[in-house]
Design an enzyme around this catalytic site. Structure first.
Site, PDB file in Angstrom:
ATOM      1  CB  CYS A 137      -2.438  18.947 -16.284  1.00  0.00           C
ATOM      2  SG  CYS A 137      -1.264  18.887 -17.655  1.00  0.00           S
ATOM      3  CB  CYS A 140      -2.673  21.241 -19.205  1.00  0.00           C
ATOM      4  SG  CYS A 140      -2.461  19.470 -19.414  1.00  0.00           S
ATOM      5  CG  ASP A 141      -4.412  24.023 -16.798  1.00  0.00           C
ATOM      6  OD1 ASP A 141      -4.705  24.180 -17.999  1.00  0.00           O
ATOM      7  OD2 ASP A 141      -5.011  23.226 -16.050  1.00  0.00           O
TER       8      ASP A 141
END
Length: 312
Positions: A137, A140-141
């Protein structure tokens, strides 16, 4: 509405299909519980920007859209709870759901909208460096890779969107695909090919992920069998999705790809159990179509509930 573990409708999954279904069932004055194992919005919440959902002419982040849908469902009276369903059993007029923590919940109707999870590459080092250079992701990261060199694996819309998102923080983005042609939308391909931060590596696959404590390099092999080493600080895997249906295989009709088989009304082979969104066979994996599935499933779930009220 109190959480008494007995509901008219239980919805599994808090993505656009599940949230829409909850809005419809609770407006029909049926007690509704929505179960989400991670965070509401599902994979939609990981989309950095959505430009094709009606009503948002300037686009909206997937996270914000999920939050708006959640707020609407809870304002109307739906109960939302974190929990992973590991078993679903049919007892005719009652369905029993078992959660990972051992909790038992019963419902008269169940709508399964659990969506998909990211498919893994299955190469050496993938599990070892998960969270230490391997991610599924970018939304997300991606922030962890400011001014770093990263790679994205895949050739569909998700992979191209991930690559574009990463250019906002990363210094360099490699896009690795095993073929010469892509499945992504032409508009996304054009944006990727015109982005100076992105370099496409065609007809190649990752054979191994290497490093010390953190991921440091990828061993690549092209379609001619030639191998090379690509130095990266991180790799984002975006090679497709797998339906979350393992716990349903002894109850419902599941196709060879793991998706739930339904009719056009989102009804499964078991009366009172419906499926909606990306988890069902034939889904096109778009937020707007998932929302439509959720509305359809809720409509026919309410018809089912109405029909059994005379019995129960």
């Amino acid at each position: 509405m109190t959480d008494d573990k007995k509901y008219d409708a239980v919805i599994i999954g808090g993505g656009p299909a599940g949230l829409t279904a909850a809005i419809y069932t609770v407006r029909g004055e049926y007690s509704t519980l929505l179960l989400e194992r991670a965070f509401t919005g599902g994979l939609m919440a990981q989309a950095s920007w959505i430009e094709n959902f009606p009503g948002f002419e300037d686009g909206i982040s997937g996270f914000e859209l999920g939050e708006k849908m959640l707020a609407q469902a809870t304002k109307l009276g739906a109960i939302v709870k974190t929990g992973t369903v590991i078993a679903l059993e049919d007892y005719g007029l009652e369905k029993k759901l078992t959660l990972e923590n051992g909790e038992i919940i019963t419902a008269k109707a169940v709508i399964i909208a659990g969506g998909n999870e990211r498919r893994k590459l299955g190469v050496p080092g993938e599990e070892k460096y998960l969270g230490r250079g391997v991610s599924y992701c970018a939304t997300c990261d991606g922030a962890f890779y400011k001014d770093r060199v990263v790679a994205v694996v895949g050739g569909g819309n998700s992979a191209f969107s991930e690559a574009l998102h990463l250019t906002s923080t990363a210094k360099k983005v490699y896009l690795i695909h095993r073929r010469l042609v892509f499945k992504s939308q032409p508009s996304l391909q054009e944006r990727v090919k015109n982005n100076p931060k992105i370099e496409i590596i065609y007809e190649s696959q990752i054979k191994e992920m290497r490093g010390n404590i953190m991921l440091e390099e990828l061993l690549l092999e092209n379609n001619s069998g030639q191998q090379s080493v690509l130095k990266v600080d991180g790799v984002f895997i975006s090679v497709g999705l797998v339906p979350q249906t393992d716990y349903l295989k002894d109850l419902l009709h599941i196709n060879q790809n793991g998706a739930i088989v339904t009719d056009i009304n989102m009804q499964t082979n078991v009366p009172g159990i419906l499926a909606a969104g990306d988890i069902r066979e034939g889904a096109i994996q778009q937020a707007v179509s998932a929302a439509g599935d959720g509305a359809t499933a809720a409509f026919y779930a309410q018809k089912y509930l109405g029909s059994i009220c005379k019995i129960c």
